[in-house]
Motif scaffolding. Sequence first.
Motif, PDB file in Angstrom:
ATOM      1  N   SER A  19      51.258  77.090 -26.978  1.00  0.00           N
ATOM      2  CA  SER A  19      52.658  76.778 -26.208  1.00  0.00           C
ATOM      3  C   SER A  19      52.460  76.580 -24.653  1.00  0.00           C
ATOM      4  CB  SER A  19      53.485  77.827 -26.561  1.00  0.00           C
ATOM      5  OG  SER A  19      53.503  79.055 -25.765  1.00  0.00           O
ATOM      6  N   VAL A  20      51.423  77.091 -24.188  1.00  0.00           N
ATOM      7  CA  VAL A  20      51.054  76.810 -22.743  1.00  0.00           C
ATOM      8  C   VAL A  20      50.774  75.378 -22.537  1.00  0.00           C
ATOM      9  CG1 VAL A  20      49.519  77.280 -20.716  1.00  0.00           C
ATOM     10  CG2 VAL A  20      50.427  79.164 -21.968  1.00  0.00           C
ATOM     11  N   THR A  21      50.122  74.728 -23.282  1.00  0.00           N
ATOM     12  CA  THR A  21      49.584  73.329 -23.291  1.00  0.00           C
ATOM     13  C   THR A  21      50.939  72.340 -23.321  1.00  0.00           C
ATOM     14  OG1 THR A  21      47.284  73.983 -23.934  1.00  0.00           O
ATOM     15  CG2 THR A  21      47.825  71.698 -24.154  1.00  0.00           C
ATOM     16  N   GLU A  22      51.524  73.064 -24.209  1.00  0.00           N
ATOM     17  CA  GLU A  22      52.835  71.991 -24.882  1.00  0.00           C
ATOM     18  C   GLU A  22      53.792  72.100 -23.629  1.00  0.00           C
ATOM     19  OE1 GLU A  22      55.288  73.132 -28.460  1.00  0.00           O
ATOM     20  OE2 GLU A  22      53.421  73.336 -29.329  1.00  0.00           O
ATOM     21  N   LYS A  23      53.944  73.164 -23.104  1.00  0.00           N
ATOM     22  CA  LYS A  23      55.238  73.284 -22.020  1.00  0.00           C
ATOM     23  C   LYS A  23      54.416  72.415 -20.897  1.00  0.00           C
ATOM     24  CE  LYS A  23      56.832  77.751 -23.500  1.00  0.00           C
ATOM     25  NZ  LYS A  23      56.651  79.281 -23.078  1.00  0.00           N
ATOM     26  N   SER A  24      53.198  72.601 -20.620  1.00  0.00           N
ATOM     27  CA  SER A  24      52.425  72.098 -19.497  1.00  0.00           C
ATOM     28  C   SER A  24      52.530  70.318 -19.608  1.00  0.00           C
ATOM     29  CB  SER A  24      51.060  72.141 -19.452  1.00  0.00           C
ATOM     30  OG  SER A  24      50.166  71.144 -18.384  1.00  0.00           O
ATOM     31  N   GLU A  25      52.452  69.784 -20.962  1.00  0.00           N
ATOM     32  CA  GLU A  25      52.425  68.258 -21.158  1.00  0.00           C
ATOM     33  C   GLU A  25      53.765  67.939 -21.036  1.00  0.00           C
ATOM     34  OE1 GLU A  25      50.615  68.141 -24.921  1.00  0.00           O
ATOM     35  OE2 GLU A  25      48.592  67.987 -24.339  1.00  0.00           O
TER      36      GLU A  25
ATOM     37  N   ILE B 173      56.027  69.310 -19.089  1.00  0.00           N
ATOM     38  CA  ILE B 173      56.654  69.063 -17.563  1.00  0.00           C
ATOM     39  C   ILE B 173      56.141  67.926 -16.899  1.00  0.00           C
ATOM     40  CG2 ILE B 173      56.070  70.578 -15.228  1.00  0.00           C
ATOM     41  CD1 ILE B 173      56.056  73.119 -16.929  1.00  0.00           C
ATOM     42  N   ILE B 174      54.627  67.757 -17.294  1.00  0.00           N
ATOM     43  CA  ILE B 174      54.170  66.456 -16.602  1.00  0.00           C
ATOM     44  C   ILE B 174      55.042  65.387 -16.926  1.00  0.00           C
ATOM     45  CG2 ILE B 174      52.127  64.907 -16.627  1.00  0.00           C
ATOM     46  CD1 ILE B 174      50.495  67.918 -16.875  1.00  0.00           C
ATOM     47  N   GLN B 175      55.263  65.084 -18.417  1.00  0.00           N
ATOM     48  CA  GLN B 175      56.085  64.058 -19.086  1.00  0.00           C
ATOM     49  C   GLN B 175      57.506  63.884 -18.013  1.00  0.00           C
ATOM     50  OE1 GLN B 175      54.462  62.338 -21.253  1.00  0.00           O
ATOM     51  NE2 GLN B 175      56.214  60.766 -21.013  1.00  0.00           N
ATOM     52  N   GLN B 176      57.992  64.995 -17.770  1.00  0.00           N
ATOM     53  CA  GLN B 176      59.251  65.020 -17.282  1.00  0.00           C
ATOM     54  C   GLN B 176      59.354  64.624 -15.705  1.00  0.00           C
ATOM     55  OE1 GLN B 176      62.399  65.650 -19.020  1.00  0.00           O
ATOM     56  NE2 GLN B 176      60.836  65.510 -20.470  1.00  0.00           N
ATOM     57  N   LEU B 177      58.164  64.849 -15.041  1.00  0.00           N
ATOM     58  CA  LEU B 177      58.128  64.652 -13.516  1.00  0.00           C
ATOM     59  C   LEU B 177      57.316  63.425 -13.119  1.00  0.00           C
ATOM     60  CD1 LEU B 177      57.889  68.220 -12.525  1.00  0.00           C
ATOM     61  CD2 LEU B 177      60.012  66.949 -12.496  1.00  0.00           C
ATOM     62  N   LYS B 178      56.508  62.989 -14.195  1.00  0.00           N
ATOM     63  CA  LYS B 178      55.673  61.960 -13.581  1.00  0.00           C
ATOM     64  C   LYS B 178      56.207  60.603 -13.189  1.00  0.00           C
ATOM     65  CE  LYS B 178      53.606  59.734 -17.749  1.00  0.00           C
ATOM     66  NZ  LYS B 178      52.890  60.165 -18.803  1.00  0.00           N
ATOM     67  N   GLU B 179      57.048  60.322 -13.763  1.00  0.00           N
ATOM     68  CA  GLU B 179      57.859  59.051 -13.501  1.00  0.00           C
ATOM     69  C   GLU B 179      58.912  59.360 -12.430  1.00  0.00           C
ATOM     70  OE1 GLU B 179      57.013  56.501 -14.511  1.00  0.00           O
ATOM     71  OE2 GLU B 179      55.987  57.193 -16.455  1.00  0.00           O
TER      72      GLU B 179
ATOM     73  N   LYS C  76      54.369  61.791  -5.836  1.00  0.00           N
ATOM     74  CA  LYS C  76      53.377  61.081  -5.961  1.00  0.00           C
ATOM     75  C   LYS C  76      52.162  61.274  -6.946  1.00  0.00           C
ATOM     76  CE  LYS C  76      53.375  61.613  -1.080  1.00  0.00           C
ATOM     77  NZ  LYS C  76      52.462  61.738   0.289  1.00  0.00           N
ATOM     78  N   SER C  77      51.925  62.591  -7.427  1.00  0.00           N
ATOM     79  CA  SER C  77      50.918  62.901  -8.391  1.00  0.00           C
ATOM     80  C   SER C  77      51.061  64.291  -8.849  1.00  0.00           C
ATOM     81  CB  SER C  77      49.460  62.522  -7.776  1.00  0.00           C
ATOM     82  OG  SER C  77      49.370  63.454  -6.754  1.00  0.00           O
ATOM     83  N   ILE C  78      50.578  64.775  -9.960  1.00  0.00           N
ATOM     84  CA  ILE C  78      50.475  65.959 -10.347  1.00  0.00           C
ATOM     85  C   ILE C  78      49.114  66.443 -10.811  1.00  0.00           C
ATOM     86  CG2 ILE C  78      51.344  67.460 -12.359  1.00  0.00           C
ATOM     87  CD1 ILE C  78      53.921  65.488 -12.609  1.00  0.00           C
ATOM     88  N   SER C  79      48.796  67.655 -10.269  1.00  0.00           N
ATOM     89  CA  SER C  79      47.475  67.980 -10.412  1.00  0.00           C
ATOM     90  C   SER C  79      47.587  69.512 -11.257  1.00  0.00           C
ATOM     91  CB  SER C  79      46.669  68.336  -9.052  1.00  0.00           C
ATOM     92  OG  SER C  79      47.513  69.305  -8.541  1.00  0.00           O
ATOM     93  N   GLY C  80      46.327  70.083 -11.601  1.00  0.00           N
ATOM     94  CA  GLY C  80      46.375  71.389 -12.111  1.00  0.00           C
ATOM     95  C   GLY C  80      46.264  71.295 -13.872  1.00  0.00           C
ATOM     96  N   MET C  81      46.299  72.272 -14.445  1.00  0.00           N
ATOM     97  CA  MET C  81      46.334  72.516 -15.918  1.00  0.00           C
ATOM     98  C   MET C  81      47.058  73.552 -16.287  1.00  0.00           C
ATOM     99  SD  MET C  81      42.283  73.000 -17.035  1.00  0.00           S
ATOM    100  CE  MET C  81      41.253  71.373 -16.721  1.00  0.00           C
ATOM    101  N   GLY C  82      47.523  73.427 -17.593  1.00  0.00           N
ATOM    102  CA  GLY C  82      48.316  74.461 -18.246  1.00  0.00           C
ATOM    103  C   GLY C  82      49.698  74.791 -17.287  1.00  0.00           C
ATOM    104  N   LEU C  83      49.862  76.115 -17.094  1.00  0.00           N
ATOM    105  CA  LEU C  83      51.396  76.512 -16.458  1.00  0.00           C
ATOM    106  C   LEU C  83      50.621  76.642 -15.028  1.00  0.00           C
ATOM    107  CD1 LEU C  83      53.551  77.840 -19.029  1.00  0.00           C
ATOM    108  CD2 LEU C  83      53.558  75.684 -18.023  1.00  0.00           C
ATOM    109  N   MET C  84      49.674  75.914 -14.685  1.00  0.00           N
ATOM    110  CA  MET C  84      49.287  75.812 -12.917  1.00  0.00           C
ATOM    111  C   MET C  84      49.205  74.664 -12.640  1.00  0.00           C
ATOM    112  SD  MET C  84      45.966  77.679 -11.788  1.00  0.00           S
ATOM    113  CE  MET C  84      45.336  77.771  -9.854  1.00  0.00           C
ATOM    114  N   LEU C  85      50.451  74.199 -12.104  1.00  0.00           N
ATOM    115  CA  LEU C  85      50.471  72.715 -11.671  1.00  0.00           C
ATOM    116  C   LEU C  85      50.985  72.471 -10.283  1.00  0.00           C
ATOM    117  CD1 LEU C  85      52.601  71.508 -15.128  1.00  0.00           C
ATOM    118  CD2 LEU C  85      50.082  71.042 -14.642  1.00  0.00           C
TER     119      LEU C  85
END
Length: 295
Positions: free
Chosen positions: A212-218, A220-226, A231-240
């Motif tokens: 679920s940590v990986t799912e939530k992370s993906e 969040i990235i999906q929602q914010l990357k566009e 400018k960019s998103i770094s980190g892993m899991g729920l440390m972004l």
Amino acid sequence: MKKVFFSNSGAEANECAIKAARQWGENKKGLHHATIVTLTDSFHGRTLTTLAATGQDHYHHQYLPLTPGFVYAETNNAADLESKVIANQCCAIMIEVIQGEGGVKSLTPEFISAVARIARENNLLVIVDEIQTGNGRTGKLYGYMNFDLQPDIVTTAKGLAGGLPLGATLLGERVKDVFTPGSHGSTFGGNPVCCAGALNVLSRIDDDLLRSVTEKSEWIIQQLKENSGVKSISGMGLMLGIDPVKPVAAVLKACAEKGVLVLSAKNKVRLLPPLTIEWDQLKKAIEILGDCLSV
Ligand SMILES: Cc1ncc(COP(=O)(O)O)c(C=O)c1O
């Protein structure tokens, strides 16, 4: 890992790791093999020794003199690390796999492989500070498990006991016997209340939670990357870490006014939500964050 020493905070867990590494250096390599190479932009704690281990000058200057015996190599620069190791009488290399305070900066897999190789070729220990990245934060139990690395010492704290003060220094095969009775200790370390908290937390870090940590992370990235303000998103899991177009302080202020508390790390907006955050709260928070970031 073979043995664990319990303390009361992340800084104390790192102090224990540093003592263990220096004791190992003296036992195996001789009295002066005490230098530990850490990385620029690292953060290892607020005691005088862990501040010395921290490779960021601005944390140092009010508190000089700090504990000697630390040298800083440039993060993700294997040639610099190797030259610092060769130029000093070292016992260990100390890293965070993702530098939290340093701007949510990930070490590259190539650099982590170089750390392992340089340690092997120069008979050094590898210490991984998992105080922020441990206990499921990156989608694995420990952050180093995302890479091809077997550390000799791992330190953790923060989420370990779910808010109760507990630090842990995990000692691997090469260092498991460096401490003899009385050579290190703590009055409150390993107390039953904090350990009960940690037992509960650890019993809940199972495959479902990590997934679920990986799912939530993906998500969040999906929602914010566009988002126009990202400018960019770094980190892993729920440390972004989000590199915003707007000044980071303006984003933090706007979020706080709308009820969402986020942190900064250097020029990044830093997200460290609870691993158990419910989807409806996460969705609400990311919607507000998205609005505050956009330009
Ligand atoms: C990577 C890292 N190491 C060490 C520490 C120090 O931990 P504590 O504040 O529990 O002493 C922190 C947290 O601030 C941290 O993020």
